[in-house]
Design a protein around this motif. Sequence first.
Motif, PDB file in Angstrom:
ATOM      1  N   LYS A 151       0.830  -1.218   0.152  1.00 41.66           N
ATOM      2  CA  LYS A 151       0.020  -0.133   0.113  1.00 41.66           C
ATOM      3  C   LYS A 151       0.966   1.111   0.131  1.00 41.66           C
ATOM      4  O   LYS A 151       0.636   2.168  -0.651  1.00 41.66           O
ATOM      5  CB  LYS A 151      -0.925  -0.002   1.325  1.00 41.66           C
ATOM      6  N   VAL A 152       1.907   1.190   0.735  1.00 36.86           N
ATOM      7  CA  VAL A 152       2.891   2.375   0.874  1.00 36.86           C
ATOM      8  C   VAL A 152       3.628   2.464  -0.498  1.00 36.86           C
ATOM      9  O   VAL A 152       3.707   3.534  -1.023  1.00 36.86           O
ATOM     10  CB  VAL A 152       3.840   2.171   1.777  1.00 36.86           C
ATOM     11  N   ALA A 153       3.927   1.368  -1.095  1.00 36.02           N
ATOM     12  CA  ALA A 153       4.606   1.516  -2.441  1.00 36.02           C
ATOM     13  C   ALA A 153       3.772   2.154  -3.503  1.00 36.02           C
ATOM     14  O   ALA A 153       4.301   2.875  -4.253  1.00 36.02           O
ATOM     15  CB  ALA A 153       5.078   0.158  -2.840  1.00 36.02           C
ATOM     16  N   ALA A 154       2.289   1.645  -3.544  1.00 38.89           N
ATOM     17  CA  ALA A 154       1.487   2.312  -4.358  1.00 38.89           C
ATOM     18  C   ALA A 154       1.484   3.856  -4.305  1.00 38.89           C
ATOM     19  O   ALA A 154       1.310   4.637  -5.243  1.00 38.89           O
ATOM     20  CB  ALA A 154       0.081   1.808  -4.122  1.00 38.89           C
ATOM     21  N   ARG A 155       1.451   4.345  -2.969  1.00 34.55           N
ATOM     22  CA  ARG A 155       1.630   5.628  -2.704  1.00 34.55           C
ATOM     23  C   ARG A 155       2.803   6.456  -3.479  1.00 34.55           C
ATOM     24  O   ARG A 155       2.830   7.331  -4.021  1.00 34.55           O
ATOM     25  CB  ARG A 155       1.328   5.985  -1.301  1.00 34.55           C
ATOM     26  N   THR A 163       2.047   0.759 -10.694  1.00 36.38           N
ATOM     27  CA  THR A 163       0.975   0.247  -9.839  1.00 36.38           C
ATOM     28  C   THR A 163       1.747  -0.991  -8.787  1.00 36.38           C
ATOM     29  O   THR A 163       2.472  -1.375  -9.037  1.00 36.38           O
ATOM     30  CB  THR A 163      -0.561  -0.194 -10.408  1.00 36.38           C
ATOM     31  N   ALA A 164       0.997  -0.950  -7.949  1.00 33.63           N
ATOM     32  CA  ALA A 164       1.398  -1.802  -6.671  1.00 33.63           C
ATOM     33  C   ALA A 164       0.097  -2.560  -5.722  1.00 33.63           C
ATOM     34  O   ALA A 164      -0.695  -1.855  -5.412  1.00 33.63           O
ATOM     35  CB  ALA A 164       2.307  -1.282  -5.339  1.00 33.63           C
ATOM     36  N   ASN A 165       0.232  -3.732  -6.202  1.00 33.47           N
ATOM     37  CA  ASN A 165      -1.112  -4.396  -5.523  1.00 33.47           C
ATOM     38  C   ASN A 165      -0.999  -5.730  -5.038  1.00 33.47           C
ATOM     39  O   ASN A 165       0.201  -6.323  -5.080  1.00 33.47           O
ATOM     40  CB  ASN A 165      -2.316  -4.821  -6.856  1.00 33.47           C
ATOM     41  N   GLY A 216      -5.181  -3.157 -16.191  1.00 30.09           N
ATOM     42  CA  GLY A 216      -5.018  -2.894 -14.953  1.00 30.09           C
ATOM     43  C   GLY A 216      -4.660  -1.636 -14.345  1.00 30.09           C
ATOM     44  O   GLY A 216      -4.204  -1.481 -13.166  1.00 30.09           O
ATOM     45  N   GLN A 217      -4.479  -0.595 -15.188  1.00 29.19           N
ATOM     46  CA  GLN A 217      -3.627   0.764 -14.910  1.00 29.19           C
ATOM     47  C   GLN A 217      -4.398   1.649 -13.850  1.00 29.19           C
ATOM     48  O   GLN A 217      -3.603   2.228 -13.348  1.00 29.19           O
ATOM     49  CB  GLN A 217      -3.361   1.356 -16.324  1.00 29.19           C
ATOM     50  N   TRP A 218      -5.828   1.264 -13.619  1.00 30.52           N
ATOM     51  CA  TRP A 218      -6.307   2.014 -12.641  1.00 30.52           C
ATOM     52  C   TRP A 218      -6.602   1.592 -11.402  1.00 30.52           C
ATOM     53  O   TRP A 218      -7.196   1.763 -10.468  1.00 30.52           O
ATOM     54  CB  TRP A 218      -7.612   2.652 -13.134  1.00 30.52           C
ATOM     55  N   ILE A 219      -5.944   0.119 -11.231  1.00 32.08           N
ATOM     56  CA  ILE A 219      -5.909  -0.418  -9.994  1.00 32.08           C
ATOM     57  C   ILE A 219      -4.719  -0.274  -9.198  1.00 32.08           C
ATOM     58  O   ILE A 219      -3.858  -1.006  -9.635  1.00 32.08           O
ATOM     59  CB  ILE A 219      -6.268  -1.847 -10.167  1.00 32.08           C
ATOM     60  N   THR A 220      -4.588   0.431  -7.994  1.00 35.45           N
ATOM     61  CA  THR A 220      -3.344   0.400  -7.374  1.00 35.45           C
ATOM     62  C   THR A 220      -3.726   0.467  -5.822  1.00 35.45           C
ATOM     63  O   THR A 220      -4.866   0.934  -5.303  1.00 35.45           O
ATOM     64  CB  THR A 220      -2.539   1.465  -7.740  1.00 35.45           C
ATOM     65  N   GLY A 221      -2.674  -0.256  -5.062  1.00 30.81           N
ATOM     66  CA  GLY A 221      -3.023  -0.103  -3.526  1.00 30.81           C
ATOM     67  C   GLY A 221      -4.089  -0.882  -3.129  1.00 30.81           C
ATOM     68  O   GLY A 221      -4.445  -0.996  -1.914  1.00 30.81           O
TER      69      GLY A 221
END
Length: 232
Positions: A151-155, A163-165, A216-221
């Motif tokens: 979650k932190v990596a996504a930010r 993206t990071a999921n 998947g470009q709009w999916i992160t965290g």
Amino acid sequence: MIFSGKTALVTGGSRGIGRAVVRRLTAGGARVVFGFKERADELDGAVAVRADQEDLGTVDALLEAVGDRLDILVNNAAINPPTALADITGEEFDRVMTVNVKYPLLLMRRGAARMPDNGRIINISTLNTAIPAPGLALYCASKAALEQVTKVAARELGDRGITANVVSPGATDTDMFRDTNPPGAAEQTAAFTALRRLGRPEDIANVVALLASPDGQWITGQNIRATGGLIL
């Protein structure tokens, strides 16, 4: 060939979910480097690198095989030694945390430096962080830590389009599942899923592929719980 021209790194790619992910990404045209500890059968379009995640120094071998550009990182490898709280030692704590948290974190840090904009980081966790079970304190704690790191990596990486999921499989028919559960557990667990079966490694690989793709470009965290509707 949605991943044509992309380079991916998958840890624990010699069996189970990791192997299915390697197959899915190579089928999509990616060049895949995968790490393994004990054995590795050849896979077309993939490069196997021996990398025991208890040794942080083996990160170098993986990244050397990847080269200067890494588009997709999948941290899949993990260990799950069932251990009661009363039996946990400092050495066992350090071993599980090294394999399940420190090694993926190091790959994320060093891998992100090689990622172009719009790269993908996908970390494999477990439904057990939401539904813990006796004997899994170390496993659950390590995977929960990995979820928070993601979650932190996504930010931190979002301004580059990276993206990071997390993908959290439910009961999936792998060696790890069968080695850490009593006889009959597979059938009993399958009965509690909405789809009335265990997950297959390919089911999880398909979710990873979605997150790794342009779709998947709009999916992160996010933490995607791929469980077949498992309810316990």
